[in-house]
Design a protein around this motif. Structure first.
Motif, PDB file in Angstrom:
ATOM      1  N   THR A  78       0.833  -1.205   0.000  1.00 40.37           N
ATOM      2  CA  THR A  78       0.000   0.000   0.000  1.00 40.37           C
ATOM      3  C   THR A  78       0.864   1.249   0.000  1.00 40.37           C
ATOM      4  O   THR A  78       0.591   2.214  -0.731  1.00 40.37           O
ATOM      5  N   ASP A  79       1.933   1.246   0.795  1.00 41.18           N
ATOM      6  CA  ASP A  79       2.777   2.437   0.885  1.00 41.18           C
ATOM      7  C   ASP A  79       3.500   2.717  -0.425  1.00 41.18           C
ATOM      8  O   ASP A  79       3.699   3.884  -0.791  1.00 41.18           O
ATOM      9  N   ALA A  80       3.909   1.685  -1.142  1.00 32.62           N
ATOM     10  CA  ALA A  80       4.543   1.907  -2.444  1.00 32.62           C
ATOM     11  C   ALA A  80       3.557   2.562  -3.403  1.00 32.62           C
ATOM     12  O   ALA A  80       3.914   3.470  -4.174  1.00 32.62           O
ATOM     13  N   ARG A  81       2.321   2.111  -3.358  1.00 28.12           N
ATOM     14  CA  ARG A  81       1.301   2.703  -4.237  1.00 28.12           C
ATOM     15  C   ARG A  81       0.985   4.146  -3.827  1.00 28.12           C
ATOM     16  O   ARG A  81       0.839   5.019  -4.689  1.00 28.12           O
ATOM     17  N   THR A  82       0.835   4.394  -2.516  1.00 28.67           N
ATOM     18  CA  THR A  82       0.498   5.750  -2.086  1.00 28.67           C
ATOM     19  C   THR A  82       1.644   6.714  -2.368  1.00 28.67           C
ATOM     20  O   THR A  82       1.405   7.885  -2.687  1.00 28.67           O
ATOM     21  N   GLN A  83       2.876   6.225  -2.278  1.00 26.69           N
ATOM     22  CA  GLN A  83       4.008   7.106  -2.588  1.00 26.69           C
ATOM     23  C   GLN A  83       3.966   7.514  -4.057  1.00 26.69           C
ATOM     24  O   GLN A  83       4.156   8.687  -4.396  1.00 26.69           O
ATOM     25  N   ALA A  84       3.701   6.551  -4.933  1.00 25.27           N
ATOM     26  CA  ALA A  84       3.604   6.862  -6.360  1.00 25.27           C
ATOM     27  C   ALA A  84       2.425   7.795  -6.636  1.00 25.27           C
ATOM     28  O   ALA A  84       2.530   8.743  -7.427  1.00 25.27           O
ATOM     29  N   LEU A  85       1.290   7.529  -5.968  1.00 23.11           N
ATOM     30  CA  LEU A  85       0.126   8.388  -6.149  1.00 23.11           C
ATOM     31  C   LEU A  85       0.402   9.798  -5.630  1.00 23.11           C
ATOM     32  O   LEU A  85      -0.015  10.789  -6.246  1.00 23.11           O
ATOM     33  N   SER A  86       1.119   9.907  -4.526  1.00 22.88           N
ATOM     34  CA  SER A  86       1.444  11.210  -3.975  1.00 22.88           C
ATOM     35  C   SER A  86       2.242  12.040  -4.973  1.00 22.88           C
ATOM     36  O   SER A  86       1.979  13.228  -5.181  1.00 22.88           O
ATOM     37  N   HIS A  87       3.227  11.413  -5.623  1.00 23.01           N
ATOM     38  CA  HIS A  87       4.016  12.126  -6.632  1.00 23.01           C
ATOM     39  C   HIS A  87       3.116  12.590  -7.781  1.00 23.01           C
ATOM     40  O   HIS A  87       3.241  13.724  -8.264  1.00 23.01           O
ATOM     41  N   ALA A  88       2.224  11.717  -8.221  1.00 25.07           N
ATOM     42  CA  ALA A  88       1.332  12.059  -9.333  1.00 25.07           C
ATOM     43  C   ALA A  88       0.357  13.172  -8.940  1.00 25.07           C
ATOM     44  O   ALA A  88       0.072  14.080  -9.727  1.00 25.07           O
ATOM     45  N   LEU A  89      -0.166  13.099  -7.716  1.00 26.75           N
ATOM     46  CA  LEU A  89      -1.064  14.152  -7.241  1.00 26.75           C
ATOM     47  C   LEU A  89      -0.337  15.489  -7.133  1.00 26.75           C
ATOM     48  O   LEU A  89      -0.902  16.539  -7.456  1.00 26.75           O
ATOM     49  N   GLY A  90       0.904  15.449  -6.678  1.00 28.22           N
ATOM     50  CA  GLY A  90       1.680  16.679  -6.592  1.00 28.22           C
ATOM     51  C   GLY A  90       1.861  17.331  -7.953  1.00 28.22           C
ATOM     52  O   GLY A  90       1.739  18.551  -8.090  1.00 28.22           O
ATOM     53  N   ALA A  91       2.130  16.502  -8.972  1.00 29.65           N
ATOM     54  CA  ALA A  91       2.289  17.032 -10.325  1.00 29.65           C
ATOM     55  C   ALA A  91       0.976  17.594 -10.846  1.00 29.65           C
ATOM     56  O   ALA A  91       0.943  18.655 -11.490  1.00 29.65           O
ATOM     57  N   ALA A  92      -0.137  16.900 -10.561  1.00 33.54           N
ATOM     58  CA  ALA A  92      -1.449  17.383 -10.997  1.00 33.54           C
ATOM     59  C   ALA A  92      -1.791  18.702 -10.314  1.00 33.54           C
ATOM     60  O   ALA A  92      -2.323  19.632 -10.944  1.00 33.54           O
ATOM     61  N   CYS A  93      -1.506  18.807  -9.028  1.00 25.87           N
ATOM     62  CA  CYS A  93      -1.771  20.052  -8.305  1.00 25.87           C
ATOM     63  C   CYS A  93      -0.952  21.205  -8.888  1.00 25.87           C
ATOM     64  O   CYS A  93      -1.459  22.339  -9.022  1.00 25.87           O
ATOM     65  N   ALA A  94       0.297  20.933  -9.258  1.00 25.00           N
ATOM     66  CA  ALA A  94       1.130  21.980  -9.843  1.00 25.00           C
ATOM     67  C   ALA A  94       0.512  22.493 -11.141  1.00 25.00           C
ATOM     68  O   ALA A  94       0.526  23.696 -11.415  1.00 25.00           O
ATOM     69  N   ARG A  95      -0.046  21.582 -11.933  1.00 19.62           N
ATOM     70  CA  ARG A  95      -0.681  21.996 -13.187  1.00 19.62           C
ATOM     71  C   ARG A  95      -1.910  22.859 -12.939  1.00 19.62           C
ATOM     72  O   ARG A  95      -2.234  23.728 -13.745  1.00 19.62           O
ATOM     73  N   HIS A  96      -2.586  22.614 -11.831  1.00 21.73           N
ATOM     74  CA  HIS A  96      -3.809  23.364 -11.515  1.00 21.73           C
ATOM     75  C   HIS A  96      -3.551  24.567 -10.607  1.00 21.73           C
ATOM     76  O   HIS A  96      -4.500  25.265 -10.227  1.00 21.73           O
ATOM     77  N   GLY A  97      -2.304  24.788 -10.244  1.00 22.58           N
ATOM     78  CA  GLY A  97      -1.990  25.913  -9.370  1.00 22.58           C
ATOM     79  C   GLY A  97      -2.457  25.728  -7.945  1.00 22.58           C
ATOM     80  O   GLY A  97      -2.737  26.701  -7.246  1.00 22.58           O
ATOM     81  N   VAL A  98      -2.518  24.471  -7.500  1.00 17.96           N
ATOM     82  CA  VAL A  98      -2.964  24.149  -6.138  1.00 17.96           C
ATOM     83  C   VAL A  98      -1.765  23.715  -5.309  1.00 17.96           C
ATOM     84  O   VAL A  98      -1.066  22.767  -5.684  1.00 17.96           O
TER      85      VAL A  98
END
Length: 207
Positions: free
Chosen positions: A127-147
């Motif tokens: 689970t932690d390996a998946r959440t770490q990968a998701l966290s990176h992806a969410l961070g990139a998505a937030c950067a694109r949206h200015g969040v």
């Protein structure tokens, strides 16, 4: 400032003996420092990003719709990454990202400022390996949206309380000490402090 904390059981504070969780502790700290914040805890235990995306707008609209003093803090992802019986995650990463992006876009349309806190670790390797990968992806998505996005997995994994309290508890959630550490991470976050500093400036200007 009226703040809606939207997410899953970690937002709710499941496992906290005081029933405050990190959101309640965070807002208590701000009130003790003289900031007038109102907390709406909209965490629901067991929900994925897809579940949250279906309900968040109606619940948020009832609390801060039409107001100029509202804000949203999103935090979810662990339930998305836990395993189904066939070993696959409950929600595919692309669907988690789609849910987050839809919420950010909708919030921008409503002129609600948004912050996002990443998913925490659980002490379970898969689970932690998946959440770490998701966290990176969410961070990139937030950067694109200015969040603004706050990754918390590494800091909490190194914490002397978060994972040990999970191991002593229900195997998924910490107790109050762990949530207190997460509250302090958010309390010191530059993006959160900008919200709170603006709140103090607004209060001073109206005196």
């Amino acid at each position: 400032m009226r703040i809606c904390f939207i997410g899953d059981s970690y937002v709710t504070g499941t496992g906290d003996e005081t029933c405050q969780g990190w959101a309640g502790r965070l807002c208590a700290m701000e009130r003790q420092e003289g900031r007038d914040v109102t907390l709406y805890n909209l965490g629901v235990r067991g929900q994925t990003g897809h579940d949250i995306a279906r309900r968040w707008r109606t619940e948020t609209q009832a609390r801060i719709g039409g107001r100029h003093d509202g804000g949203i803090v999103l935090s979810f992802g662990v339930n998305d990454c836990t395993s189904r019986p066939d070993g696959r995650p409950r929600l595919a990463p692309e669907h988690s990202l789609a849910a987050a992006c839809a919420m950010m876009q909708d919030a921008a349309t409503a002129h609600w400022p948004v912050l996002m806190v990443g998913p925490p670790p659980t002490g379970h390797a898969v689970t932690d390996a998946r959440t770490q990968a998701l966290s990176h992806a969410l961070g990139a998505a937030c950067a694109r949206h200015g969040v603004p996005f706050l990754p918390i997995a590494d800091a909490l994994r190194a914490s002397p309380l978060w994972c040990p309290e999970i191991a002593r508890g229900d195997g998924a959630h910490p107790a109050g000490g762990g949530y207190g550490e997460l509250a302090r991470l958010v309390h010191g976050w530059t993006a959160w402090r900008a919200w709170m500093d603006a709140l103090r400036e607004n209060r001073s200007s109206t005196r």
